[in-house]
Design an enzyme around this catalytic site. Structure first.
Site, PDB file in Angstrom:
ATOM      1  CG  HIS A  90       1.278   4.973   4.247  1.00 22.79           C
ATOM      2  ND1 HIS A  90       0.183   4.530   5.710  1.00 22.79           N
ATOM      3  CD2 HIS A  90       1.514   4.076   4.479  1.00 22.79           C
ATOM      4  CE1 HIS A  90       0.340   3.443   5.871  1.00 22.79           C
ATOM      5  NE2 HIS A  90       1.720   3.725   5.792  1.00 22.79           N
ATOM      6  CG  HIS A 131       0.011  -0.381   2.419  1.00 22.49           C
ATOM      7  ND1 HIS A 131       0.080  -1.492   2.980  1.00 22.49           N
ATOM      8  CD2 HIS A 131       0.333   1.076   3.182  1.00 22.49           C
ATOM      9  CE1 HIS A 131       0.585  -1.766   3.906  1.00 22.49           C
ATOM     10  NE2 HIS A 131       0.206  -0.434   4.038  1.00 22.49           N
TER      11      HIS A 131
HETATM   12  P1  AMP Z   1       1.548   0.346   7.085  1.00 23.79           P
HETATM   13  O1  AMP Z   1       1.900   0.563   8.863  1.00 23.79           O
HETATM   14  O2  AMP Z   1       2.686   0.838   6.508  1.00 23.79           O
HETATM   15  O3  AMP Z   1       1.399  -1.324   7.154  1.00 23.79           O
HETATM   16  O4  AMP Z   1       0.245   1.050   7.274  1.00 23.79           O
HETATM   17  C1  AMP Z   1      -1.547   0.452   7.829  1.00 23.79           C
HETATM   18  C2  AMP Z   1      -1.598   1.144   7.827  1.00 23.79           C
HETATM   19  O5  AMP Z   1      -3.245   0.970   7.237  1.00 23.79           O
HETATM   20  C3  AMP Z   1      -2.096   1.758   9.026  1.00 23.79           C
HETATM   21  O6  AMP Z   1      -1.592   3.347   8.738  1.00 23.79           O
HETATM   22  C4  AMP Z   1      -3.681   1.329   9.198  1.00 23.79           C
HETATM   23  O7  AMP Z   1      -3.708   2.736  10.423  1.00 23.79           O
HETATM   24  C5  AMP Z   1      -4.163   1.747   9.020  1.00 23.79           C
HETATM   25  N1  AMP Z   1      -5.294   0.428   8.972  1.00 23.79           N
HETATM   26  C6  AMP Z   1      -5.345  -1.137   9.362  1.00 23.79           C
HETATM   27  N2  AMP Z   1      -6.282  -1.016   9.239  1.00 23.79           N
HETATM   28  C7  AMP Z   1      -7.174  -0.665   8.502  1.00 23.79           C
HETATM   29  C8  AMP Z   1      -8.689   0.317   8.806  1.00 23.79           C
HETATM   30  N3  AMP Z   1      -9.496  -1.092   9.118  1.00 23.79           N
HETATM   31  N4  AMP Z   1      -9.156   1.069   8.236  1.00 23.79           N
HETATM   32  C9  AMP Z   1      -8.579   2.125   7.360  1.00 23.79           C
HETATM   33  N5  AMP Z   1      -7.178   1.831   8.293  1.00 23.79           N
HETATM   34  C10 AMP Z   1      -6.369   0.899   8.267  1.00 23.79           C
END
Ligand code: AMP
Length: 159
Positions: free
Chosen positions: A147, A145
């Site tokens: 950001h 993903h």
């Molecule tokens: P990473 O830490 O780079 O793997 O990013 C994963 C992101 O997904 C984090 O910023 C979380 O806050 C976000 N995240 C996890 N679960 C959800 C959810 N159900 N809805 C929206 N964002 C989420």
């Protein structure tokens, strides 16, 4: 134990860790969530919480969607605008470090979508895109993903 049930247990473990990670992230640090996720020994194609978002099994605040990608607001925003952009089909891309040449098109699509969404969100003064990879990169969800962060002045170096 059969290979299938072993895989099911691992997938359930990954799913639980992913859900737990998303719930504790507001209490613990991103680093703690990343280390918890990395502790789950599962294959790169195991489902994550993002599959549930793609399949609309759990709610999310979608800001952009097409046949290849989905963009939704991060549940734990780190900036006034914080959007997560994902491919709808993971195809082994649990993280950028797992990418192969065949992934170039979808990787480019993720970048271009970041630009489209930034425009849609009115981030005309600039924005930042981040791809966390692995435990040292603070990755907590193993479905690649991007950001998209904006709406405030960013700092450098990043944390
Ligand atoms: P990473 O830490 O780079 O793997 O990013 C994963 C992101 O997904 C984090 O910023 C979380 O806050 C976000 N995240 C996890 N679960 C959800 C959810 N159900 N809805 C929206 N964002 C989420």
């Amino acid at each position: 134990m059969s290979e299938g049930s072993n895989r099911d247990i691992k997938e359930a473990g990954r799913s639980r860790v992913a859900v737990l990670s998303s719930h504790i992230v507001s209490m613990a640090s991103e680093k703690d969530a990343a280390l918890a996720a990395a502790a789950a020994p599962v294959p790169s194609d195991s489902p994550t919480i993002f599959d549930k978002i793609i399949n609309k099994e759990i709610p999310s605040n979608v800001v952009y969607e097409d046949d290849k990608v989905l963009a939704f607001r991060d549940i734990n925003p780190q900036a006034p605008t914080h959007i997560v952009i994902i491919p709808k089909v993971k195809d082994g891309l649990s993280g950028l470090s797992k990418s192969e040449e065949r992934h170039c098109e979808i990787l480019g699509r993720l970048m271009y979508t970041a630009k489209l969404v930034a425009k849609q969100e009115g981030l005309d003064d600039g924005f930042r895109i981040v791809i966390n990879d692995g435990p040292n990169g603070c990755q907590s969800v193993y479905h690649i993903h991007v950001h998209l962060l904006g709406g405030r002045q960013m700092n450098w170096p990043p944390g």
